[in-house]
Design a protein around this motif. Structure first.
Motif, PDB file in Angstrom:
ATOM      1  N   VAL A 122       6.857  -0.146   6.048  1.00 50.75           N
ATOM      2  CA  VAL A 122       6.188   1.144   5.834  1.00 50.75           C
ATOM      3  C   VAL A 122       5.400   1.488   7.081  1.00 50.75           C
ATOM      4  O   VAL A 122       4.782   0.633   7.703  1.00 50.75           O
ATOM      5  CB  VAL A 122       5.290   1.124   4.581  1.00 50.75           C
ATOM      6  N   LEU A 123       5.463   2.776   7.455  1.00 49.91           N
ATOM      7  CA  LEU A 123       4.587   3.308   8.498  1.00 49.91           C
ATOM      8  C   LEU A 123       3.251   3.587   7.861  1.00 49.91           C
ATOM      9  O   LEU A 123       3.104   4.499   7.048  1.00 49.91           O
ATOM     10  CB  LEU A 123       5.206   4.590   9.082  1.00 49.91           C
ATOM     11  N   GLY A 156       0.783  -1.230   0.000  1.00 48.78           N
ATOM     12  CA  GLY A 156       0.000   0.000   0.000  1.00 48.78           C
ATOM     13  C   GLY A 156       0.808   1.270   0.000  1.00 48.78           C
ATOM     14  O   GLY A 156       0.333   2.321   0.433  1.00 48.78           O
ATOM     15  N   ALA A 157       2.035   1.227  -0.517  1.00 45.71           N
ATOM     16  CA  ALA A 157       2.892   2.418  -0.538  1.00 45.71           C
ATOM     17  C   ALA A 157       4.033   2.195  -1.516  1.00 45.71           C
ATOM     18  O   ALA A 157       4.463   1.058  -1.730  1.00 45.71           O
ATOM     19  CB  ALA A 157       3.465   2.688   0.859  1.00 45.71           C
ATOM     20  N   PRO A 158       4.555   3.292  -2.110  1.00 46.57           N
ATOM     21  CA  PRO A 158       5.762   3.147  -2.928  1.00 46.57           C
ATOM     22  C   PRO A 158       6.932   2.742  -2.047  1.00 46.57           C
ATOM     23  O   PRO A 158       6.969   3.077  -0.857  1.00 46.57           O
ATOM     24  CB  PRO A 158       5.967   4.554  -3.500  1.00 46.57           C
ATOM     25  N   VAL A 159       7.871   2.002  -2.622  1.00 42.06           N
ATOM     26  CA  VAL A 159       9.011   1.506  -1.844  1.00 42.06           C
ATOM     27  C   VAL A 159      10.302   2.092  -2.401  1.00 42.06           C
ATOM     28  O   VAL A 159      10.628   1.908  -3.574  1.00 42.06           O
ATOM     29  CB  VAL A 159       9.087  -0.033  -1.877  1.00 42.06           C
ATOM     30  N   ALA A 160      11.026   2.809  -1.549  1.00 42.87           N
ATOM     31  CA  ALA A 160      12.308   3.396  -1.938  1.00 42.87           C
ATOM     32  C   ALA A 160      13.436   2.401  -1.690  1.00 42.87           C
ATOM     33  O   ALA A 160      13.461   1.723  -0.662  1.00 42.87           O
ATOM     34  CB  ALA A 160      12.557   4.673  -1.149  1.00 42.87           C
ATOM     35  N   GLY A 179       7.432   3.514   1.787  1.00 41.08           N
ATOM     36  CA  GLY A 179       8.064   2.251   2.096  1.00 41.08           C
ATOM     37  C   GLY A 179       9.575   2.324   1.932  1.00 41.08           C
ATOM     38  O   GLY A 179      10.091   3.043   1.078  1.00 41.08           O
ATOM     39  N   LEU A 180      10.278   1.574   2.746  1.00 42.14           N
ATOM     40  CA  LEU A 180      11.722   1.430   2.631  1.00 42.14           C
ATOM     41  C   LEU A 180      12.021  -0.017   2.272  1.00 42.14           C
ATOM     42  O   LEU A 180      11.437  -0.939   2.840  1.00 42.14           O
ATOM     43  CB  LEU A 180      12.423   1.778   3.946  1.00 42.14           C
TER      44      LEU A 180
END
Length: 269
Positions: free
Chosen positions: A267-268, A74-78, A122-123
Motif C-alpha cells: 500500500v502507498l 492501515g488500508a483495505p486490500v483489493a 492496498g493491493l
C-alpha cells in the motif's frame, strides 16, 4: 537477498504483528509484506489466516481475516480472481471507495496482476506455492502486485505488471521489487517435458529436486525477469512446501487435505 525488514516506515504499522506479517522494505511511504498462516480466525485445516475464496473456507471467516490484514497495514486490500494468466487490472479512487465499504467485494475482477497510483488502497496477491511479487516506484508513487505461477511466468505476467506501472508514471530506474515465499526448486518436481516447456521461455527456472528429478525454480525465474528489466529485487527465501508457517497446495494435496492462501500486500501509505 532475504528481507524481513525493520525499516524507517515501521511507525506506519502496528507495533506487534506477531508472526502474521513478514515485512519488507520497499522505500519511504510504502507498507509492504507477506502474510503467514498465523493471526486469523479460520479453524483447521486452514488454520488460521486464510485469505482465499477458493479454498472451501467460509466466506465470513475469509472476510474477517481480510479485515485483520487491513488493520495491520492501515488500508483495505483489493484482491483479484487469479487464473494463472497475465492480465493486469488498474485500480483507482473509485475502487478504493468500493473496497472501503462496509461489505467490500471479494474480487476486483479476473486478473493475475494489479497496479495502482491511489494512496490508501492496498493491493494483494494470493498464493500457496506460486510466487507473490510486490512492485513499487516509491518516488512516482505507483505500486503493483503479480501472481507468478508456472503459467503466468511463461505468459509474462511480471513483465506486463511492470509495463502497466510504467504506463501510469513509474520509472523503470525507480522500480523496486520483493519476491515472497514460494515453493523452491528443490521441492517443485515436474515432468521433464514440462520443465523443458517452461525453461524454453525462462531458462533460469531450470532446476532439479533434492532427489535429482526434474523441477522448476519459479522464484529464480521471476528474479531473472526482474533483472532483465533492470528492477532490483529482494527475496524472502522461505519454501512454502517445507515451512509449517506457510500454506502449501502441494504439501496439502500430498496429505489429502485442503489448505488456505497467504498473500503479498502493498500500500502507498
Amino acid at each position: 537477498m532475504t528481507s524481513s525488514a525493520t525499516w524507517a516506515q515501521e511507525a506506519l504499522l502496528p507495533a506487534d504483528l506477531g508472526a502474521g506479517l513478514l515485512r519488507v522494505d520497499l522505500g519511504p511511504g510504502v507498507v509492504a509484506g507477506f502474510t503467514t498462516r498465523h493471526g486469523g480466525v479460520s479453524p483447521a485445516p486452514w488454520s488460521s489466516l486464510d485469505l482465499g475464496t477458493s479454498t472451501g473456507d467460509e466466506e465470513a471467516r475469509v472476510r474477517r481475516n481480510r479485515e485483520q490484514l487491513a488493520g495491520w497495514i492501515g488500508a483495505p486490500v483489493a484482491f483479484a480472481t487469479q487464473v494463472h494468466g497475465a492480465t493486469v487490472l488498474a485500480l483507482g479512487g473509485a475502487e478504493r471507495t468500493e473496497w472501503e465499504s462496509v461489505t467490500p467485494p471479494l474480487s476486483a475482477g479476473e486478473a493475475d496482476a494489479l497496479v495502482t497510483a491511489e494512496a490508501g488502497l492496498g493491493l494483494g496477491v494470493l498464493v500457496a506455492d506460486c510466487v507473490p511479487v510486490l512492485l513499487v516506484d516509491p518516488v512516482a508513487r505507483v505500486a503493483g502486485v503479480a501472481h507468478a505461477g508456472r503459467r503466468g511466468l511463461v505468459a509474462g505476467v511480471v513483465d506486463r505488471a511492470v509495463d502497466a506501472m510504467v504506463a501510469r508514471g513509474a520509472s523503470r530506474d525507480g522500480l523496486r521489487a520483493a519476491v515472497g515465499p514460494a515453493v523452491c526448486g528443490a521441492c517443485y518436481e515436474v515432468p521433464e517435458a514440462l520443465r523443458d516447456e517452461v525453461t524454453a521461455v525462462v531458462p533460469e527456472a531450470w532446476a532439479t529436486t533434492a532427489s535429482g528429478t526434474p523441477a522448476l525454480d519459479l522464484p529464480a525465474g521471476v528474479l531473472a525477469r526482474l533483472s532483465a528489466m533492470g528492477v532490483p529485487a529482494d527475496r524472502v527465501e522461505r519454501c512454502t512446501r517445507t515451512d509449517p508457517d506457510l500454506f502449501s497446495h502441494r504439501q496439502a494435496t500430498a496429505a489429502g487435505e485442503v489448505t488456505g492462501r497467504q498473500a503479498g500486500v502493498i500500500v502507498l501509505a
